[in-house]
Scaffold this motif. Structure first.
Motif, PDB file in Angstrom:
ATOM      1  N   SER A  24       0.812  -1.222   0.000  1.00 40.33           N
ATOM      2  CA  SER A  24       0.000   0.000   0.000  1.00 40.33           C
ATOM      3  C   SER A  24       0.841   1.266   0.000  1.00 40.33           C
ATOM      4  O   SER A  24       0.301   2.366   0.164  1.00 40.33           O
ATOM      5  CB  SER A  24      -0.938  -0.006   1.223  1.00 40.33           C
ATOM      6  N   ASN A  25       2.153   1.131  -0.167  1.00 40.82           N
ATOM      7  CA  ASN A  25       3.000   2.326  -0.294  1.00 40.82           C
ATOM      8  C   ASN A  25       2.586   3.124  -1.528  1.00 40.82           C
ATOM      9  O   ASN A  25       2.193   2.543  -2.550  1.00 40.82           O
ATOM     10  CB  ASN A  25       4.464   1.947  -0.445  1.00 40.82           C
ATOM     11  N   PRO A  26       2.734   4.447  -1.492  1.00 43.21           N
ATOM     12  CA  PRO A  26       2.504   5.225  -2.712  1.00 43.21           C
ATOM     13  C   PRO A  26       3.571   4.995  -3.788  1.00 43.21           C
ATOM     14  O   PRO A  26       3.360   5.347  -4.944  1.00 43.21           O
ATOM     15  CB  PRO A  26       2.516   6.673  -2.218  1.00 43.21           C
ATOM     16  N   VAL A  27       4.715   4.411  -3.411  1.00 48.34           N
ATOM     17  CA  VAL A  27       5.698   4.002  -4.418  1.00 48.34           C
ATOM     18  C   VAL A  27       5.072   2.901  -5.265  1.00 48.34           C
ATOM     19  O   VAL A  27       4.484   1.952  -4.749  1.00 48.34           O
ATOM     20  CB  VAL A  27       6.991   3.485  -3.761  1.00 48.34           C
ATOM     21  N   HIS A  28       5.221   3.012  -6.581  1.00 49.34           N
ATOM     22  CA  HIS A  28       4.665   1.980  -7.465  1.00 49.34           C
ATOM     23  C   HIS A  28       5.656   0.820  -7.538  1.00 49.34           C
ATOM     24  O   HIS A  28       6.378   0.625  -8.516  1.00 49.34           O
ATOM     25  CB  HIS A  28       4.384   2.544  -8.861  1.00 49.34           C
ATOM     26  N   TRP A  29       5.670   0.040  -6.445  1.00 46.49           N
ATOM     27  CA  TRP A  29       6.578  -1.095  -6.370  1.00 46.49           C
ATOM     28  C   TRP A  29       6.166  -2.178  -7.353  1.00 46.49           C
ATOM     29  O   TRP A  29       4.993  -2.440  -7.573  1.00 46.49           O
ATOM     30  CB  TRP A  29       6.588  -1.704  -4.971  1.00 46.49           C
ATOM     31  N   ARG A  30       7.179  -2.840  -7.883  1.00 48.78           N
ATOM     32  CA  ARG A  30       6.984  -4.025  -8.700  1.00 48.78           C
ATOM     33  C   ARG A  30       7.785  -5.166  -8.077  1.00 48.78           C
ATOM     34  O   ARG A  30       8.805  -4.928  -7.442  1.00 48.78           O
ATOM     35  CB  ARG A  30       7.489  -3.807 -10.130  1.00 48.78           C
ATOM     36  N   PRO A  31       7.380  -6.412  -8.279  1.00 44.09           N
ATOM     37  CA  PRO A  31       8.231  -7.536  -7.901  1.00 44.09           C
ATOM     38  C   PRO A  31       9.331  -7.717  -8.937  1.00 44.09           C
ATOM     39  O   PRO A  31       9.262  -7.157 -10.038  1.00 44.09           O
ATOM     40  CB  PRO A  31       7.260  -8.722  -7.914  1.00 44.09           C
ATOM     41  N   TRP A  32      10.330  -8.500  -8.594  1.00 47.77           N
ATOM     42  CA  TRP A  32      11.360  -8.859  -9.575  1.00 47.77           C
ATOM     43  C   TRP A  32      10.758  -9.938 -10.477  1.00 47.77           C
ATOM     44  O   TRP A  32      10.645 -11.097 -10.074  1.00 47.77           O
ATOM     45  CB  TRP A  32      12.610  -9.370  -8.875  1.00 47.77           C
ATOM     46  N   ASP A  33      10.354  -9.571 -11.652  1.00 43.81           N
ATOM     47  CA  ASP A  33       9.829 -10.547 -12.609  1.00 43.81           C
ATOM     48  C   ASP A  33      10.102 -10.044 -14.018  1.00 43.81           C
ATOM     49  O   ASP A  33      10.597  -8.918 -14.219  1.00 43.81           O
ATOM     50  CB  ASP A  33       8.337 -10.823 -12.386  1.00 43.81           C
ATOM     51  N   ALA A  34       9.795 -10.869 -15.003  1.00 42.98           N
ATOM     52  CA  ALA A  34      10.116 -10.534 -16.394  1.00 42.98           C
ATOM     53  C   ALA A  34       9.427  -9.254 -16.825  1.00 42.98           C
ATOM     54  O   ALA A  34      10.017  -8.418 -17.525  1.00 42.98           O
ATOM     55  CB  ALA A  34       9.732 -11.696 -17.305  1.00 42.98           C
ATOM     56  N   ALA A  35       8.176  -9.065 -16.411  1.00 44.21           N
ATOM     57  CA  ALA A  35       7.434  -7.877 -16.832  1.00 44.21           C
ATOM     58  C   ALA A  35       8.092  -6.601 -16.309  1.00 44.21           C
ATOM     59  O   ALA A  35       8.202  -5.606 -17.038  1.00 44.21           O
ATOM     60  CB  ALA A  35       5.992  -7.973 -16.344  1.00 44.21           C
ATOM     61  N   SER A  36       8.545  -6.625 -15.064  1.00 39.60           N
ATOM     62  CA  SER A  36       9.171  -5.433 -14.478  1.00 39.60           C
ATOM     63  C   SER A  36      10.494  -5.124 -15.168  1.00 39.60           C
ATOM     64  O   SER A  36      10.808  -3.958 -15.441  1.00 39.60           O
ATOM     65  CB  SER A  36       9.411  -5.652 -12.983  1.00 39.60           C
ATOM     66  N   LEU A  37      11.284  -6.164 -15.450  1.00 38.34           N
ATOM     67  CA  LEU A  37      12.580  -5.946 -16.086  1.00 38.34           C
ATOM     68  C   LEU A  37      12.402  -5.456 -17.527  1.00 38.34           C
ATOM     69  O   LEU A  37      13.155  -4.592 -17.988  1.00 38.34           O
ATOM     70  CB  LEU A  37      13.401  -7.235 -16.046  1.00 38.34           C
ATOM     71  N   GLU A  38      11.401  -5.984 -18.218  1.00 43.66           N
ATOM     72  CA  GLU A  38      11.121  -5.513 -19.581  1.00 43.66           C
ATOM     73  C   GLU A  38      10.647  -4.065 -19.566  1.00 43.66           C
ATOM     74  O   GLU A  38      10.970  -3.283 -20.470  1.00 43.66           O
ATOM     75  CB  GLU A  38      10.061  -6.402 -20.233  1.00 43.66           C
TER      76      GLU A  38
END
Length: 685
Positions: free
Chosen positions: A18-32
């Motif tokens: 719920s942080n206002p930071v738009h966190w992503r997990p480490w996954d292929a979509a985030s790296l792409e």
């Protein structure tokens, strides 16, 4: 509004959902996404029980202005170091190269190609105390990326090359001998704190693997100070505030040199390793207080860190109600109200509880002197006093359990479970507690029922019905080691079969046939910028050292010299590090101790559940025999010719009219067989 962490299972990642930071997990979509947007990655790595991770979250990641800046200029990725130790290893090496130190929260800035160009640990939101503010760091990094990108990219390439070099240690060809143990002991003795216990100054960590090295060395060199150091260190920790005198178990470390003020988080791996060293110290000294600490620590794990499925959960936080240590501390008035004036005042005197407090106006329970010493000084019966104090502590524990507990990281990790299963199985025999063996077997069954993929390969992490992530070297090595111990505790062949299967997979997928030793990740793991060989102990034993221990144990049980050669190569890879950094290679030094010997194979023909064989096994399990392996079958049930244990039982027959026959072989030579009753007198290291 939840960010992309809302669908993750890690408690640490969910804390940030719920942080206002738009966190992503480490996954292929985030790296792409980073590649497509041509933005640098802000990689933040931590874990759920990390106090300063919580602080940085509240100060910076819940700060709207900082979040807006991160969201506009970076691809922000959050990683649980306990789920992804492979990423943690690589980027921690980078941070240490950049800053000369490491720790968590780890904050690293990467190119879209995942190469680091800047990093650090905790930063306050704005500049204070001589530290730059996180807001300043972000602007400086973005300025470098926008205006001096060529320099940043050049630096990232150099870091990537260095990170790849770090992971490529090879067979040194050095001899593996007792000199490594002598040198390590001399160094450990030189840095030991003979006043307060521990190695070095504050903050103080338990250093269980170094203590095990010393305990083993004390059997080789009884004239040394090695046993004195172990006993003193364990005494100081068990009396200090790092130990939970009500609920059992140990906190992560002490912030001071006297073991008084803990960093209150409790980790499964610490308690697994500490259980092991207290059990072994009890085996050597027969001191009841060491047995009590081991038992209470096992009970803590069973009572508070056990999943309903039988697996062992990862950690309890340092904070409760937003305050570090609040759950654990007491006022003098609370204790007197709970126990009454006479028992309350006595308890406060014994456990260092005062009006002013010993920690920020509150009191951390600890024992400035042992209960027996207090009883002697007051001329009271120590046994009766301890019994009354046990009742007092139980009453206070009941009251404490009604408080708001610290949050718990309830994920189940294969590697840490392997450590706990091993220690419980050892404790069961040494302490005569069958429930610990039952809990160890239940946890192991859970792992094999739940933590295997369709190809029979291990998985690393489980939570709430979902097992995921390809396992790492230490998952295989720790669980294989635990299975060998379960075999030796039960003589159930299924545990040995599983240890063999895991070891075969470990060699097939993690071994480096060219350079020797083992990589931390498998040959078909996700492609990262480096592939490390895990050689240094940190808070847990290194994967290579545990692999060496497993292969040495299996080699002795199975009569397989190929496994011995694999173990020897791993030790030779680590030999330069053992010489240079003995405090970072303690577990590998225990492998050296086993390899140098004299190592024993103890083979029994007898019924382990009855008569003299049962009595021999009880005595054996209460003895300190760290370089031995043991195998047992009932007479008339000798293994089939192609069974794994066939070589160790080959040619052995029971003595006439013996209620159990024991064969002890040492350094490739077997002594004459003796009855189980006679063998009790021959026990030793």
């Amino acid at each position: 509004m939840a960010n992309r962490l809302a669908n993750e299972s890690s408690p640490y990642l969910l804390q940030h959902a719920s942080n206002p930071v738009h966190w992503r997990p480490w996954d292929a979509a985030s790296l792409e996404e980073a590649v497509d947007a041509d933005k640098p990655i802000f990689l933040s790595i931590g874990y759920s029980a990390c106090h300063w991770c919580h602080v940085m979250e509240h100060e910076s990641f819940e700060n709207a202005a900082i979040a807006d800046y991160l969201n506009e200029h970076f691809i922000s990725i959050k990683v649980d170091r306990e789920e992804r130790p492979d990423l943690d290893q690589i980027y921690m090496n980078a941070v240490q190269m950049l800053t000369g130190r490491g720790g968590w929260p780890m904050s690293v800035f990467l190119t879209p190609q995942l190469k680091p160009f800047f990093g650090g640990t905790y930063w306050p939101p704005t500049a204070r105390g001589g530290m730059p503010g996180f807001d300043q760091v972000l602007r400086a990094v973005m300025d470098a990326w926008a205006n001096r990108r060529a320099i940043a990219l050049e630096q990232s390439e150099k870091f990537a090359e260095r990170l790849q070099e770090i992971g490529q240690a090879e067979d040194s060809g050095e001899a593996i001998g007792i000199e490594l143990l002598d040198q390590a002991y001399r160094y450990l003795e030189s840095i030991y704190d003979f006043r307060d216990g521990g190695f070095g100054g504050a903050p103080k960590f338990p250093h269980t693997m170094d203590l095990e090295v010393c305990l083993r060395y004390s059997r080789r060199k009884p004239e040394s100070h090695a046993l004195e150091m172990v006993v003193h260190n364990l005494d100081q920790m068990a009396r200090g505030g790092i130990y939970d005198h009500l609920g059992g178990g140990f906190a992560r470390y002490s912030v001071d040199a006297e073991w008084l003020v803990p960093h209150f988080e409790k980790m499964l791996y610490d308690n697994a390793l500490l259980t092991g060293i207290y059990v072994n110290a009890y085996r050597v000294t027969k001191r009841a207080d060491f047995a009590r600490v081991a038992r209470e620590t096992c009970d803590y794990v069973l009572n508070y860190l056990t999943d309903e499925s039988g697996g062992f959960q990862s950690a309890e936080d340092a904070d409760s109600e937003g305050e570090e240590g609040k759950f654990y501390v007491w006022s003098r008035q609370e204790i007197i109200a709970a126990l009454g004036e006479i028992r309350g005042y006595r308890f406060c005197e014994i456990y260092d509880v005062s009006e002013s407090g010993n920690f920020e106006g509150h009191n951390i329970l600890n024992l400035p002197q042992s209960i027996e010493a207090w009883a002697a000084a007051k001329n009271v019966d120590a046994v009766e006093l301890r019994s009354e104090l046990d009742a007092d502590r139980a009453k206070l524990l009941h009251l404490r359990d009604e408080r708001i507990r610290p949050s718990k990281d309830d994920k189940v990790l294969t590697s840490w479970n392997g450590l706990m299963i091993e220690s419980l199985a050892q404790a069961a025999g040494a302490l005569g507690e069958p429930k610990y063996l039952a809990a160890a077997e239940r946890a192991a069954d859970f792992l094999f029922d739940t933590m295997l993929d369709p190809n029979g390969r291990l998985l690393h992490s489980y939570r709430q019905g979902v097992a995921k992530l390809a396992a790492y070297l230490d998952d295989y090595a720790n669980l294989a080691n635990a299975c060998i111990t379960l075999y030796e505790a039960t003589f159930d062949d299924r545990w040995l079969d599983r240890a063999i299967d895991l070891s075969n997979l470990m060699i097939r997928h993690f071994a480096d046939p060219a350079g020797g030793g083992f990589y931390f990740t498998a040959d078909d793991h996700e492609q990262l910028i480096a592939r490390n060989k895990d050689l240094y102990d940190n808070s847990v034993p290194s994967g290579n050292s545990m692999a060496a221990v497993v292969l040495l144990r299996l080699s002795a049980l199975l009569g397989n010299t190929d496994l011995l050669d694999e173990a020897l190569t791993a030790m030779r890879v680590a030999a330069p590090l053992m010489k240079k950094h003995p405090t970072a290679t303690g577990q590998m030094l225990t492998a050296v101790d086993r390899y140098v010997g004299p190592a024993r194979e103890v083979v029994i023909l007898g019924d382990p559940e009855s008569g003299d064989t049962r009595d021999f096994l009880a005595a054996y399990r209460q003895s300190y025999t760290p370089k031995s392996v043991i195998a047992c079958v009932s007479p008339g049930t000798t293994p089939e010719e192609d069974a794994p244990l066939a070589p160790i039982f080959a040619g052995k027959s029971p003595l006439p009219d013996a209620d159990g026959t024991v064969f002890i072989c040492e350094n490739f030579a077997c002594q004459r067989p003796v009855t189980a009753k006679e063998a009790v007198a021959n026990l030793g290291s």
